[in-house]
Design an enzyme around this catalytic site. Structure first.
Site, PDB file in Angstrom:
ATOM      1  NE  ARG A  92     -59.112 -11.900  38.320  1.00 31.02           N
ATOM      2  CZ  ARG A  92     -58.141 -12.272  37.709  1.00 31.02           C
ATOM      3  NH1 ARG A  92     -57.073 -12.781  38.212  1.00 31.02           N
ATOM      4  NH2 ARG A  92     -58.123 -12.192  36.200  1.00 31.02           N
ATOM      5  N   GLY A  94     -53.923 -14.115  41.003  1.00 29.35           N
ATOM      6  CA  GLY A  94     -53.893 -14.840  39.599  1.00 29.35           C
ATOM      7  C   GLY A  94     -53.379 -13.869  38.484  1.00 29.35           C
ATOM      8  CB  ILE A  96     -54.335 -12.047  31.779  1.00 33.61           C
ATOM      9  CG1 ILE A  96     -55.315 -11.092  31.122  1.00 33.61           C
ATOM     10  CG2 ILE A  96     -53.624 -13.104  30.936  1.00 33.61           C
ATOM     11  CD1 ILE A  96     -54.896 -10.221  29.963  1.00 33.61           C
ATOM     12  CD1 TRP A  98     -62.531 -12.866  26.778  1.00 37.19           C
ATOM     13  CD2 TRP A  98     -63.874 -14.318  27.218  1.00 37.19           C
ATOM     14  NE1 TRP A  98     -63.835 -12.530  26.079  1.00 37.19           N
ATOM     15  CE2 TRP A  98     -64.595 -13.865  26.625  1.00 37.19           C
ATOM     16  CE3 TRP A  98     -64.223 -15.518  27.784  1.00 37.19           C
ATOM     17  CZ2 TRP A  98     -65.884 -14.331  26.141  1.00 37.19           C
ATOM     18  CZ3 TRP A  98     -65.487 -16.060  27.426  1.00 37.19           C
ATOM     19  CH2 TRP A  98     -66.251 -15.401  26.438  1.00 37.19           C
ATOM     20  CB  ALA A 173     -60.735 -19.595  35.752  1.00 39.14           C
ATOM     21  N   GLY A 175     -60.142 -17.041  41.020  1.00 39.07           N
ATOM     22  CA  GLY A 175     -59.188 -15.814  41.549  1.00 39.07           C
ATOM     23  C   GLY A 175     -60.049 -15.050  42.363  1.00 39.07           C
ATOM     24  N   GLY A 186     -63.969 -14.548  42.316  1.00 43.62           N
ATOM     25  CA  GLY A 186     -64.522 -15.814  42.604  1.00 43.62           C
ATOM     26  C   GLY A 186     -64.332 -16.692  41.495  1.00 43.62           C
ATOM     27  CB  ALA A 188     -65.291 -17.326  35.142  1.00 46.02           C
ATOM     28  CB  CYS A 204     -54.473 -18.774  34.259  1.00 53.63           C
ATOM     29  SG  CYS A 204     -56.230 -18.505  34.480  1.00 53.63           S
TER      30      CYS A 204
END
Length: 262
Positions: A92, A94, A96, A98, A173, A175, A186, A188, A204
């Site tokens: 995807r 973007g 990093i 979690w 978030a 991405g 998608g 989170a 991010c």
């Protein structure tokens, strides 16, 4: 994913889902989905949607704890030493982030209309999350040049003249990836995760902002089940779906091969 300031064109409705949107509940709580299993499920659904074998769908789930690194992740933003969870490179946009317990994850797998407008699609997802957060009592917004859903900073942490100003804080978030006109990955939304997981990364790739959750901001428990139905309803609305429904497990959209019981 860093975006130009396009907040003025954020649509009330992006008519990309022309009929029904099917939400697939793939696993929550004790049934949280390992990331690689969820990614494989996305790819299988994407293949079938690209071939027009299934309608537009959106996977909803919680993941087992995992860090996922997008294409633009800097080595300096990754966990140093033992991350405490797998770190997986993904396809995807973007950087990093979690995923894990207490976070509602959504993977819309939908066909975008022509011409494909990725920015408008991201803005539509943001709008749905902003509306869902409002129902939970949290006012959120967009931030110029940054994707996602935010709580604006500016207040003073700890109070008093010597307190530190709070930074902007991301609660949702986004991405995505678009291939053959069909979306993957998608959003989170942080409902009640353990935010200490973010201490090990530069989430991010943004060093001048923080990460938060609905529970942390409202001062009360806001769970994943609390937000699931509002997110379903508002996402269907902003994507222009005529109807939406919910199914449990993947059998309805990924029939088992012949001779295989499910």
């Amino acid at each position: 994913m860093r975006l130009p300031d396009l907040s003025r064109i954020a649509p009330d409705k992006l008519s990309v889902v022309t009929s029904e949107l099917v939400y697939v509940h793939a696993g929550f709580g004790a049934d949280a989905v390992p990331y690689l299993a969820g990614w494989d499920l996305q790819r299988r659904l994407h293949e079938r949607r690209a071939a027009d074998e299934i309608p537009d769908v959106c996977l909803l789930l919680e993941h087992q704890a995992v860090y996922t690194a997008g294409k633009r992740t800097s080595p300096l933003d990754r966990p140093a030493g033992d991350a405490g969870a797998p770190v997986i490179d993904v396809d995807r946009g973007g950087q990093i982030t979690w995923h894990g317990p207490g976070q509602l994850v959504g993977y819309p797998i939908i066909r975008l209309g022509e011409p494909v407008d990725v920015i408008a699609y991201v803005r539509a997802i943001e709008e749905a999350l902003i509306r869902a957060c409002a129902e939970a009592g949290l006012a959120t917004t967009r931030v110029n040049g940054r994707s996602g859903v935010w709580v604006r900073g500016g207040g003073v942490r700890g109070g008093g003249a010597t307190g530190a100003a709070q930074p902007d804080r991301k609660v949702g978030a986004i991405g995505i990836r678009v291939s053959r006109g069909v979306t993957m990955h998608g959003f989170a939304l942080n409902c009640e995760p353990d935010l200490s997981w973010y201490d090990r990364i530069v989430a991010c790739g943004i060093r001048d902002a923080g990460v938060t959750s609905l529970s942390a901001e409202t001062g009360r428990r806001v769970s994943v089940p609390d937000l699931t139905e509002p997110v379903e309803r508002h996402l269907a609305e902003v994507l222009g779906a005529r109807t939406w429904r919910r199914v449990y497990g993947t059998a309805a959209v990924l029939p088992a091969p012949a001779g295989v019981a499910r």
